[in-house]
Enzyme design. Structure first.
Site, PDB file in Angstrom:
ATOM      1  N   ASP A  13       0.870  -1.164   0.000  1.00 30.67           N
ATOM      2  CA  ASP A  13       0.000   0.000   0.000  1.00 30.67           C
ATOM      3  C   ASP A  13       0.916   1.226   0.000  1.00 30.67           C
ATOM      4  OD1 ASP A  13      -2.302   1.629   0.289  1.00 30.67           O
ATOM      5  OD2 ASP A  13      -2.152   1.564   2.468  1.00 30.67           O
ATOM      6  N   ASP A  15      -0.257   5.049   1.149  1.00 29.68           N
ATOM      7  CA  ASP A  15      -0.533   5.994   2.234  1.00 29.68           C
ATOM      8  C   ASP A  15      -0.442   5.331   3.603  1.00 29.68           C
ATOM      9  OD1 ASP A  15      -0.983   8.070   0.425  1.00 29.68           O
ATOM     10  OD2 ASP A  15      -3.087   7.553   0.214  1.00 29.68           O
TER      11      ASP A  15
END
Length: 158
Positions: A13, A15
Site C-alpha cells: 500500500d 498511504d
C-alpha cells in the site's frame, strides 16, 4: 531469482505504509527499495491513489512494475515488460496495458447524487479545487491536482 526459479515480489500500500502518514515522504523506504532493486525483486503498488499519482511516484523512484490504483479498480502493466496484451479486456493507455476491474467515475457519480442530497456537507474529492484538496489532504498542489483526477473511485469527506 532463487535456486528453485521462484520469482518473489513485494506488494505494498502507499498511504501510511510506503509513504509516511504525516508528510507522504518515502525517504524511510529508500534503503529497502534499493535492496529490493539489487535483488531484482519488483515492488508493486496497490493503492487508493490515482493513475497519475502512482506513475509520478514510480517515476520519482525509478520503478517500472505493474500497479493497482483506486482501491483495486484498475491494474496497469508496463508494455515494456508485457509486450503482449495480458488479458483480452486490457487496452493500451500510454505505456501501459490497463485492465479495469471496477466502476468508472461516471457510474459512481450517477449513483452518488441521492447520497449527496441526503448528506449536507459531504465533499467529493474530485469536485475540489487543487487548493481545497491540498487543505483537506495535506498533499502538495501538484499531488492534489493528480489526486482529484479520479477515474474509478470517489473519496468522500465531511
Amino acid at each position: 531469482m532463487t535456486a528453485d526459479s521462484t520469482q518473489w515480489l513485494v506488494i505494498t500500500d502507499l498511504d501510511g505504509t510506503f509513504l509516511n502518514h504525516h508528510d507522504y515522504s518515502y525517504e524511510a523506504c529508500l534503503p529497502t527499495l534499493n535492496e529490493l532493486a539489487s535483488l531484482k525483486m519488483p515492488v508493486i503498488f496497490n493503492t487508493s491513489k490515482t493513475f497519475k499519482e502512482t506513475i509520478e511516484l514510480q517515476r520519482q523512484l525509478n520503478i517500472t512494475a505493474p500497479f493497482i490504483v483506486e482501491n483495486g479498480s484498475a491494474v496497469f502493466f508496463p508494455t515494456s515488460q508485457f509486450p503482449d496484451k495480458p488479458l483480452d479486456k486490457a487496452f493500451q493507455r500510454d505505456d501501459f496495458w490497463q485492465v479495469t476491474t471496477g466502476e468508472t467515475i461516471h457510474a459512481i457519480h450517477s449513483k452518488l447524487g441521492a447520497i449527496l442530497k441526503q448528506t449536507p456537507g459531504l465533499i467529493q474529492l474530485s469536485s475540489c479545487t487543487p487548493q481545497e484538496a491540498r487543505r483537506l489532504t495535506g498533499l502538495t498542489e501538484a499531488q492534489a491536482m493528480n489526486a482529484i483526477k479520479r477515474e474509478f473511485s470517489e473519496p468522500l469527506m465531511m
